[in-house]
Design a protein around this motif. Structure first.
Motif, short mmCIF file in Angstrom:
data_model
loop_
_atom_site.label_atom_id
_atom_site.label_comp_id
_atom_site.label_asym_id
_atom_site.label_seq_id
_atom_site.Cartn_x
_atom_site.Cartn_y
_atom_site.Cartn_z
N ALA A 150 38.16 28.58 30.96
CA ALA A 150 39.52 28.79 31.24
C ALA A 150 39.57 29.51 32.78
O ALA A 150 40.54 29.22 33.53
N GLN A 151 38.70 30.50 33.07
CA GLN A 151 38.55 30.91 34.28
C GLN A 151 38.23 30.02 35.55
O GLN A 151 38.78 29.91 36.42
N ARG A 152 37.27 29.03 35.19
CA ARG A 152 36.73 28.02 36.09
C ARG A 152 37.82 27.11 36.39
O ARG A 152 38.18 26.64 37.56
N THR B 162 46.81 41.88 28.15
CA THR B 162 47.84 41.06 29.15
C THR B 162 48.72 40.25 28.72
O THR B 162 49.46 39.45 29.38
N ARG B 163 49.00 39.99 27.30
CA ARG B 163 49.60 38.88 26.79
C ARG B 163 51.15 39.21 27.22
O ARG B 163 51.93 38.24 27.06
N ALA C 204 46.29 34.87 30.44
CA ALA C 204 47.14 36.14 30.01
C ALA C 204 47.54 36.21 28.46
O ALA C 204 47.45 37.31 27.96
N ARG C 205 48.05 35.24 28.10
CA ARG C 205 48.56 35.08 26.64
C ARG C 205 47.34 35.28 25.51
O ARG C 205 47.43 35.61 24.51
N VAL D 195 53.40 36.04 36.96
CA VAL D 195 52.13 35.45 37.24
C VAL D 195 52.29 34.33 38.69
O VAL D 195 51.60 34.27 39.42
N HIS D 196 53.46 33.63 38.50
CA HIS D 196 53.94 32.69 39.29
C HIS D 196 54.01 33.28 40.69
O HIS D 196 53.59 32.71 41.74
N ARG D 197 54.54 34.55 40.87
CA ARG D 197 54.98 35.28 42.11
C ARG D 197 53.77 35.58 42.69
O ARG D 197 53.53 35.44 43.77
#
Length: 984
Positions: free
Chosen positions: A571-573, A436-437, A430-431, A444-446
């Motif tokens: 990063a996605q993987r 999405t930054r 996201a950052r 995101v944690h929730r």
């Protein structure tokens, strides 16, 4: 060797070694199995009783007999025409202690260790105190307390010329960059001279050979002069005085690890564990170099013909199970002329199938255990038993609801660090994107927590960072549930996390488009691609395949090294792997190790691989599952008992009878609770805190009913006491696993003691005429039906498509409980004494001694040896049953070329049994008949279980009263044994 036709699982340890197995080999051969199938053989932590805490993949365990012992066993096995399958544990290693060289190396050198990437360590922890360090959560109390007590000590290992920090059995090397200062702190000229060898050292790999040479000099010095000088040095870091303790603390602060209280692991561990076990660290077997190191011994043993197949432990723990299986197959195939036999330990959820693109023979058999177990249950018992449990427990929640609450608790109290790792991986993505930054870590944690909690399967298996149609089917369940549970403000984050977790490719152009859209719209609401078609998924995957397969070297948590992968794809993987490596242990820990100990409608359905809400299966369901198995996995293992089962196969078979007698069971529970009311602890008026409590008490009664030995007299004080001690061991584990009034992290020992006292009180000799008499009487009433179920279960396992697996010792009745009870030593002498040529039917009258089960196994193993293809991979043909007793019969045929067999079994017959023998009287069957289809006929059918012959009646029908006259099961074949009861 060809693929197995039947396996025998052996639990090896220092009390049962290769030579011990070799001593029983004649017995194993006489049983009729084709392969031995062992627990792990690599070197584990000293004294390990299971072998799953490997510390050295490169050597065969010396405690088991070493490689020479393994080869000796294998040679004898092969001389008898048998084979050997071994358990391989690629997901995790045993850490802590002092025996894992890989782990010790990263403690010594940190991120510059040659093994730094062998484990899933987060070297870039957001916690400054852990950045570049490994958390070592092995202290029995808080760090300051242990330091002040002197239990953390600086020591010198003269053999290796190495300074180490020792805490009990745990050893942590001191980095050689600190040796110069350590040696100089003694203010001795001789040690100052040695210090010069270590001056200027860094942790860089190029400096590590110089450190080794410097240690050689230190070791030589000690060999010449003794350890007096070093001992003097060590005194400066020991003692009750605050100064040396502070000096030791400062030294520890400079190391590549942080010693910590064991309770910190839940929140702060910065490396992947096996479930929540801090003594087992996850291995990055997706990396090519690690894969080769983990399997080097296995490949050599396979190439040399020592082993013939592999069982892969905990496949869901790996970053990419599909890729692992493909790589394993590619490495094994060139080593032998025959195709390798590989099965995987995989827990399948209801309706889930093993992925067809995994190049393995199938699973280790939990799916079959569930199928056959559910077949033994009467669906009519579900509602009344549910009502009884709701009245006792005070809750009418379904198992799914209990499991969901357990997942919520496990995430918060046991896997908080693992959740944090997955959330941070997604937050980093996201950052890095302008659109999405501003998504916060908390949001995101929730989202990740909700998705993980509601995932209906252990995990998904995206290919190259993209979910396929099967993954989406399951992920959409979690997505919808998360959308319903989350605040509306988090839904945009949810949609974006969905995209990052494989809904679409992180294509560079797409990212640019997203950024442009974000600039135009200050409140973007990205929509996920929820329903890919197979063609779309394949097309997207193809875009990345060339890059991903360009190199066999792994990098990151989910991708090959040196391949031209984009940073976004890596990063996605990585995020996908971390998410999957969270949901799998969460499902196991919440379902298997928590909810199954909380929900007690009927404990026979509370088993690994089962869903208690899926209470019963019809004959048609069982036929459908077997047909799928025959079509897609004819060489998969078929298990009904394992080293991980919650209850022995015959415990479950007996408890299933309660589904046929729900009213009687409800009445028994009420009567026994009233009878034992005086033995409750802390039972004050209006109190709900009495021990053991209503739910735990009810589960205790089920356990007693299920595992009461058939021949145990309530007046046998020694026998009852031995049973009570076994149940007490189960009870303690069950209470702690339930995590309601006590648990492993913070046990309530007073409550546990009260529960044990209750157990021993109700089973005390003075109550032989009270509760013990009632208990034994109830067991005597249902035990024949339980034995009937057990014989049916055994027969179905040995005749269904696949490879039947026999767990050690279960040749006779298996009334074991969860480990360690199910891993007790086996009395092989008693089993060898049971071998004879009599048919199982001749032993039915004395069924309590278990020999009828033993003889059934041997006869059917003999049939499998006579015609291996018939029962392993022959066509599966469900048979129609007609007549008044049709609901109490299951029948099917197996056919391969000219060989055929008809399998017939009695089911749900508790109300039909008369007397003490597990057999329905022939006249009770009336006109019940099995209709044989055209093409399935024989002049005479030989029953391998009774040595009788049967002829089909007019219309090619088999009358059940004839087929099941001698035994509640029959296996008819047009093949007759050369000599009854013997191997051909």
């Amino acid at each position: 060797m060809t693929y197995p036709r039947a396996t025998l699982r052996l639990q090896l340890n220092h009390t049962f070694t290769f030579d011990d197995a070799l001593a029983q080999l004649d017995y194993f051969a006489a049983l009729g199995v084709s392969h031995l199938y062992t627990s792990p053989v690599t070197t584990a932590q000293p004294g390990s009783m299971h072998g799953y805490d490997t510390v050295d993949y490169g050597t065969v365990s010396a405690e088991l007999g070493g490689e020479a012992g393994l080869r000796r066993l294998a040679a004898a096995v092969h001389e008898r025409g048998m084979g050997l399958v071994i358990d391989v544990v690629p997901n995790h290693m045993g850490v802590g202690g002092s025996h894992n060289a890989w782990w010790l190396d990263i403690l010594e050198w940190g991120r510059h260790s040659a093994c730094a990437r062998h484990f899933d360590v987060d070297w870039h922890s957001p916690d400054p105190a852990l950045r570049g360090k490994v958390l070592m959560p092995f202290l029995g109390a808080q760090y300051g307390e242990e330091l002040a007590s002197g239990r953390i000590e600086l020591k010198f290992d003269a053999r290796d010329g190495r300074f180490v920090v020792a805490y009990g059995p745990h050893v942590c090397p001191v980095c050689p960059t600190d040796y110069a200062a350590l040696l100089q702190s003694a203010n001795r000229a001789d040690l100052d001279a040695l210090a010069a060898h270590f001056q200027g050292l860094t942790t860089q790999p190029d400096d590590q050979p110089r450190a080794a040479a410097a240690r050689d000099a230190l070791r030589a010095f000690v060999k010449r002069n003794g350890t007096d000088a070093i001992d003097s040095l060590l005194e400066g870091y020991a003692g009750a005085d605050p100064v040396p303790r502070e000096r030791l603390h400062r030294l520890l602060e400079r190391q590549h690890y942080r010693l910590a209280w064991w309770r910190t692991a839940t929140d702060e561990v910065n490396w992947r564990r096996f479930f929540d076990i801090s003594a087992l660290a996850g291995v990055r077997v997706e990396r090519h170099d690690v894969f080769e190191a983990v399997h080097k011994l296995v490949f050599r043993l396979y190439a040399d013909g020592v082993i013939d197949g592999l069982r892969i432990d905990h496949i869901d723990g790996l970053a990419d199970p599909r890729e692992y299986c493909e790589r394993l197959r590619q490495r094994l195939v060139p080593l032998r002329a025959t195709l390798p036999y590989v099965v995987v330990e995989k827990i399948l959820a209801r309706g889930e199938a093993l992925r067809a693109d995994w190049p393995v023979q199938g699973t280790t058999g939990y799916d079959f255990m569930n199928d056959v177990g559910a077949l033994l249950h009467d669906p009519a018992g579900a509602a009344p038993l549910g009502d009884t449990w709701a009245a006792i427990s005070g809750s009418d929640a379904s198992f799914a609801q209990v499991a969901l609450e357990a997942r919520r608790e496990i995430l918060a109290a046991y896997l908080a660090a693992e959740l944090d790792h997955a959330a941070r991986a997604l937050h980093r993505i996201a950052r890095e994107q302008t659109a999405t930054r501003d998504y916060t870590y908390a949001s995101v944690h929730r989202v990740v927590a909700q998705l993980a909690m509601h995932c209906p399967v252990y995990r998904i298996y995206p290919a190259n960072g993209l979910r396929g149609p099967i993954d989406n089917r399951y992920f959409s369940v979690a997505l919808d549930a998360a959308r319903a549970a989350l605040p509306r403000a988090n839904r945009a984050v949810l949609d974006q996390v969905d995209a990052w977790l494989g809904a679409r490719s992180p294509d560079t152009a797409a990212q640019a488009g997203d950024a442009a859209a974000a600039a135009a719209n200050p409140n973007p609401q990205p929509q996920p691609q929820r329903t890919q078609t197979a063609a779309q998924s394949a097309s997207q995957n193809t875009a990345h395949n060339a890059a991903i397969k360009a190199s066999a070297k792994g990098a990151g948590n989910g991708g090959p090294q040196n391949a031209p992968l984009s940073h976004a794809l890596i990063a996605q993987r990585t995020a996908l792997a971390l998410f999957s490596q969270l949901t799998a242990p969460l499902a196991a820990k919440a379902n298997e190790d928590t909810a199954l100990y909380r929900y007690g409608r009927l404990l026979s359905r509370n088993e690994v691989g089962a869903d208690p809400d899926d209470f019963a299966r019809s004959v048609e369901d069982f036929h459908a599952a077997n047909a799928e198995r025959q079509k897609h996995a004819p060489y998969a293992l078929l298990a009904t008992a394992t080293h991980d089962h919650k209850r022995g196969e015959d415990v479950r078979a007996r408890l299933a009878v309660l589904s046929e007698l729900p009213a009687d069971w409800s009445a028994a529970l009420r009567a026994w609770s009233t009878l034992n009311l005086p033995h409750r602890r802390n039972d004050r008026a209006g109190s709900t805190d009495w021990a053991p409590g209503p739910a735990a008490e009810a589960m205790l009664y089920q356990t007693l009913v299920g595992c009461w030995p058939p021949d145990l007299d309530p007046g046998d004080e020694a026998g009852v006491r031995a049973l009570a001690e076994r149940i007490a061991q189960w009870q303690l584990k069950a209470l702690r696993e339930a995590k309601l009034r006590t648990n492993w992290l913070s046990p309530d020992e007073a409550y546990e003691s009260d529960c044990q006292a209750f157990l021993f009180d109700i089973l005390a000799p003075q109550h032989r005429d009270g509760f013990l008499h009632e208990l034994a009487g109830f067991v005597a009433r249902i035990a024949p039906a339980g034995a009937l179920n057990a014989l049916l279960q055994t027969t179905l396992r040995l005749t269904s498509p696949g490879v039947p697996d026999l767990y050690q010792g279960t040749e006779l009745w298996d009334f074991s409980l969860v480990d360690p009870d199910n891993r007790r030593p086996v009395d092989y002498a008693a089993r060898a004494a049971a071998i004879d040529d009599e048919p199982p039917s001749a032993k039915l009258a004395h069924w309590r001694d278990g020999r009828v089960k033993f003889a059934t196994l041997r006869r059917l193993f003999a049939l499998r040896a006579r015609a291996p293809e018939l029962l392993r991979e022959g066509a599966y043909v469900p048979l129609e049953v007609r007549g008044e007793g049709a609901a109490h019969v299951i029948a099917f045929a197996r056919r391969h070329r000219d060989s055929c067999a008809v399998i017939v079994g009695t089911r749900l017959a508790a109300a039909w049994l008369e007397g003490d023998v597990p057999l329905v009287a022939p006249q009770r069957w009336g006109d019940t008949a099995i209709v044989l289809p055209e093409g399935l006929a024989a002049p005479q059918w030989h029953d391998w279980l009774s040595d009788t012959t049967t002829t089909a009646s007019e219309g090619n029908r088999l009358l059940v009263r004839d087929v099941l006259a001698a035994l509640p099961v029959a296996v008819l074949s047009n093949l007759a044994p050369g000599r009854a009861g013997t191997q051909p």
